[in-house]
Design a protein around this motif. Structure first.
Motif, PDB file in Angstrom:
ATOM      1  N   ARG A 194       1.027  22.278 -19.009  1.00 11.89           N
ATOM      2  CA  ARG A 194       0.588  22.378 -17.611  1.00 11.89           C
ATOM      3  C   ARG A 194      -0.763  23.085 -17.519  1.00 11.89           C
ATOM      4  O   ARG A 194      -1.629  22.716 -16.719  1.00 11.89           O
ATOM      5  CB  ARG A 194       1.624  23.127 -16.781  1.00 11.89           C
ATOM      6  N   ALA A 195      -0.920  24.135 -18.350  1.00  7.91           N
ATOM      7  CA  ALA A 195      -2.180  24.888 -18.312  1.00  7.91           C
ATOM      8  C   ALA A 195      -3.366  24.030 -18.737  1.00  7.91           C
ATOM      9  O   ALA A 195      -4.493  24.219 -18.258  1.00  7.91           O
ATOM     10  CB  ALA A 195      -2.069  26.113 -19.241  1.00  7.91           C
ATOM     11  N   GLY A 196      -3.127  23.073 -19.634  1.00  8.11           N
ATOM     12  CA  GLY A 196      -4.207  22.236 -20.096  1.00  8.11           C
ATOM     13  C   GLY A 196      -4.339  20.914 -19.387  1.00  8.11           C
ATOM     14  O   GLY A 196      -5.236  20.113 -19.720  1.00  8.11           O
ATOM     15  N   ALA A 197      -3.464  20.660 -18.427  1.00  3.53           N
ATOM     16  CA  ALA A 197      -3.470  19.368 -17.727  1.00  3.53           C
ATOM     17  C   ALA A 197      -4.477  19.360 -16.573  1.00  3.53           C
ATOM     18  O   ALA A 197      -4.745  20.397 -15.967  1.00  3.53           O
ATOM     19  CB  ALA A 197      -2.081  19.049 -17.207  1.00  3.53           C
ATOM     20  N   MET A 198      -5.007  18.171 -16.288  1.00  4.98           N
ATOM     21  CA  MET A 198      -5.861  17.982 -15.116  1.00  4.98           C
ATOM     22  C   MET A 198      -5.004  17.373 -14.000  1.00  4.98           C
ATOM     23  O   MET A 198      -4.605  16.209 -14.080  1.00  4.98           O
ATOM     24  CB  MET A 198      -7.025  17.053 -15.448  1.00  4.98           C
ATOM     25  N   ILE A 199      -4.696  18.191 -13.002  1.00  4.78           N
ATOM     26  CA  ILE A 199      -3.855  17.737 -11.882  1.00  4.78           C
ATOM     27  C   ILE A 199      -4.723  17.669 -10.636  1.00  4.78           C
ATOM     28  O   ILE A 199      -5.229  18.679 -10.150  1.00  4.78           O
ATOM     29  CB  ILE A 199      -2.663  18.695 -11.667  1.00  4.78           C
ATOM     30  N   GLU A 200      -4.928  16.451 -10.164  1.00  7.86           N
ATOM     31  CA  GLU A 200      -5.843  16.216  -9.040  1.00  7.86           C
ATOM     32  C   GLU A 200      -5.088  15.595  -7.872  1.00  7.86           C
ATOM     33  O   GLU A 200      -4.578  14.466  -7.980  1.00  7.86           O
ATOM     34  CB  GLU A 200      -6.967  15.267  -9.493  1.00  7.86           C
ATOM     35  N   THR A 217       0.824  -1.202   0.000  1.00  3.54           N
ATOM     36  CA  THR A 217       0.000   0.000   0.000  1.00  3.54           C
ATOM     37  C   THR A 217       0.857   1.249   0.000  1.00  3.54           C
ATOM     38  O   THR A 217       0.550   2.236  -0.681  1.00  3.54           O
ATOM     39  CB  THR A 217      -0.931   0.009   1.235  1.00  3.54           C
ATOM     40  N   ALA A 218       1.966   1.208   0.748  1.00  5.46           N
ATOM     41  CA  ALA A 218       2.855   2.373   0.798  1.00  5.46           C
ATOM     42  C   ALA A 218       3.410   2.677  -0.585  1.00  5.46           C
ATOM     43  O   ALA A 218       3.534   3.835  -0.981  1.00  5.46           O
ATOM     44  CB  ALA A 218       4.004   2.103   1.777  1.00  5.46           C
ATOM     45  N   LYS A 219       3.722   1.591  -1.332  1.00  3.11           N
ATOM     46  CA  LYS A 219       4.268   1.791  -2.673  1.00  3.11           C
ATOM     47  C   LYS A 219       3.186   2.283  -3.628  1.00  3.11           C
ATOM     48  O   LYS A 219       3.444   3.078  -4.521  1.00  3.11           O
ATOM     49  CB  LYS A 219       4.868   0.485  -3.207  1.00  3.11           C
ATOM     50  N   ALA A 220       1.956   1.768  -3.466  1.00  2.00           N
ATOM     51  CA  ALA A 220       0.884   2.069  -4.404  1.00  2.00           C
ATOM     52  C   ALA A 220       0.038   3.262  -3.973  1.00  2.00           C
ATOM     53  O   ALA A 220      -0.917   3.601  -4.654  1.00  2.00           O
ATOM     54  CB  ALA A 220      -0.005   0.836  -4.568  1.00  2.00           C
ATOM     55  N   GLN A 221       0.376   3.876  -2.858  1.00  2.00           N
ATOM     56  CA  GLN A 221      -0.419   4.994  -2.336  1.00  2.00           C
ATOM     57  C   GLN A 221      -0.359   6.163  -3.310  1.00  2.00           C
ATOM     58  O   GLN A 221       0.688   6.767  -3.519  1.00  2.00           O
ATOM     59  CB  GLN A 221       0.118   5.414  -0.972  1.00  2.00           C
ATOM     60  N   ILE A 222      -1.475   6.487  -3.919  1.00  2.00           N
ATOM     61  CA  ILE A 222      -1.517   7.540  -4.941  1.00  2.00           C
ATOM     62  C   ILE A 222      -1.660   8.898  -4.274  1.00  2.00           C
ATOM     63  O   ILE A 222      -2.547   9.122  -3.450  1.00  2.00           O
ATOM     64  CB  ILE A 222      -2.680   7.280  -5.918  1.00  2.00           C
ATOM     65  N   VAL A 223      -0.780   9.802  -4.627  1.00  4.78           N
ATOM     66  CA  VAL A 223      -0.789  11.149  -4.064  1.00  4.78           C
ATOM     67  C   VAL A 223      -1.546  12.107  -4.973  1.00  4.78           C
ATOM     68  O   VAL A 223      -2.277  12.974  -4.515  1.00  4.78           O
ATOM     69  CB  VAL A 223       0.654  11.652  -3.837  1.00  4.78           C
ATOM     70  N   LEU A 224      -1.365  11.949  -6.300  1.00  5.38           N
ATOM     71  CA  LEU A 224      -2.067  12.814  -7.248  1.00  5.38           C
ATOM     72  C   LEU A 224      -2.153  12.138  -8.608  1.00  5.38           C
ATOM     73  O   LEU A 224      -1.436  11.166  -8.887  1.00  5.38           O
ATOM     74  CB  LEU A 224      -1.375  14.167  -7.391  1.00  5.38           C
ATOM     75  N   TYR A 225      -3.046  12.673  -9.432  1.00  6.77           N
ATOM     76  CA  TYR A 225      -3.192  12.232 -10.819  1.00  6.77           C
ATOM     77  C   TYR A 225      -2.820  13.396 -11.734  1.00  6.77           C
ATOM     78  O   TYR A 225      -3.172  14.548 -11.477  1.00  6.77           O
ATOM     79  CB  TYR A 225      -4.630  11.805 -11.122  1.00  6.77           C
ATOM     80  N   VAL A 226      -2.117  13.065 -12.833  1.00  8.84           N
ATOM     81  CA  VAL A 226      -1.792  14.052 -13.858  1.00  8.84           C
ATOM     82  C   VAL A 226      -2.459  13.593 -15.145  1.00  8.84           C
ATOM     83  O   VAL A 226      -1.998  12.655 -15.806  1.00  8.84           O
ATOM     84  CB  VAL A 226      -0.274  14.188 -14.069  1.00  8.84           C
ATOM     85  N   THR A 227      -3.593  14.223 -15.469  1.00 11.39           N
ATOM     86  CA  THR A 227      -4.389  13.816 -16.635  1.00 11.39           C
ATOM     87  C   THR A 227      -4.611  12.305 -16.629  1.00 11.39           C
ATOM     88  O   THR A 227      -4.368  11.608 -17.620  1.00 11.39           O
ATOM     89  CB  THR A 227      -3.707  14.267 -17.949  1.00 11.39           C
TER      90      THR A 227
END
Length: 329
Positions: free
Chosen positions: A320-326, A48-58
């Motif tokens: 970067r301006a057009g990317a979805m960063i969540e 889980t520590a390895k797969a823990q997602i912090v953010l999505y980029v598009t």
């Protein structure tokens, strides 16, 4: 004399211990079940520590493990430590670079990435396997470096292809840059060189290498011109004369330019050890040229890099301006 009954013996020696073992096993079953659950939880926690997602980029995830590994990789170069957000920003940029490559149907093969990795290892004086182990000792997964190489190499190709016209450096640009630099203009030199290798078997001892070096030195003493010297060298035992290479002085390192400046046309360079054996070069032609020179090459490279960085920064800003960063946390 007492006679031991066989049924009694079987009861005391076999059945009784078996019953006792079963009783202990039954008693331990809840404990063993708890231990099994604990082991699964530990393994799962690590995964889980390895797969823990912090953010999505598009739609592309960046995990806590990615951030930790990139931070360690960046720390290997020394200098000021990067903040967590700076590390995340670099990973975001890498995701955008790879996505840009896919948009233009350009993806590097694993072999190309491995070749780049091997080049870095070679510059560090190691084989790819040795270099990978050095990274692992520093707590860096080699794939972390390969991921960064893939992004950088992809980005270089995309920017060069997209902005080819803007990146061109013409002769007029070089002339104006030379005038502004105030540096003394130098003349370029075109060399024609024949590589001559005195083959040394792999794993040969120092005495064999030294013997081959003496043979190379002896050839240098006899080599008076290329027309007679090259056929003579080809006739020697375990000596390979390869096809000529033509190099401009701008392509050579300052050290090699200095060596060639001291060698007369028709003579050989001093012997050097290579992976194939002892190597010398026959200098068979030297001509001055105004087409290129070390100074011109330096100015051209500097101007190209400035233009490349300008276009790369602008394009990355657009992505970067057009990317979805969540951010997930």
């Amino acid at each position: 004399m007492n006679v031991i009954d066989s049924n009694t013996l079987e009861h005391d020696v076999v059945r009784k211990p078996l019953r006792t073992f079963r009783h202990h096993a039954l008693a331990l079953r809840p404990v063993l079940r708890m231990l099994a659950v604990a082991v699964v939880l530990v393994i799962a926690a690590g995964s889980t520590a390895k797969a823990q997602i912090v953010l999505y980029v598009t739609g592309q995830p960046i995990t806590a493990y990615d951030i930790e590994q990139r931070g360690r990789l960046m720390g290997l170069g020394g200098g000021k430590a990067k903040s967590r957000q700076e590390i995340i920003n670099e990973l975001i940029d890498d995701k955008l670079k790879i996505l840009a490559g896919k948009r233009f149907n350009f993806e590097l093969s694993d072999k190309e990435v491995d070749n780049a990795f091997a080049g870095i290892a070679r510059n560090a004086g190691a084989t790819p396997d040795q270099f990978a182990k050095q990274l692992e000792k520093s707590g860096v997964n080699p794939n972390t470096l390969k991921a960064r190489l893939r992004a950088d190499l992809t980005w270089g190709q995309i920017v060069r292809g997209r902005y080819a016209t803007q990146l061109q450096v013409g002769e007029k640009d070089i002339f104006e840059a030379e005038a502004k630099s105030g540096e003394e203009k130098d003349v370029g030199i075109d060399y024609t060189l024949y590589p001559i290798t005195f083959v040394v078997p792999r794993g040969a001892g120092a005495n064999v290498i030294e013997a081959r070096r003496r043979e190379a030195d002896a050839l240098r003493g006899r080599f008076q011109d290329c027309s007679a010297g090259l056929p003579f060298a080809r006739a020697l035992r375990d000596v390979v004369v390869r096809p000529p290479v033509r190099k401009n002085s701008a392509d050579l390192s300052p050290a090699l330019r200095e060596i060639l400046a001291k060698v007369e046309v028709g003579k050989l360079t001093p012997p050097e050890s290579t992976s194939g054996g002892i190597e010398v070069f026959a200098l068979c032609d030297r001509r001055e040229t105004t087409a290129d020179s070390p100074t011109k090459r330096k100015l051209r490279d500097e101007m190209f890099q400035q233009r490349f960085q300008k276009q790369a920064d602008r394009y990355l800003k657009e992505l970067r301006a057009g990317a979805m960063i969540e951010y997930k946390q």
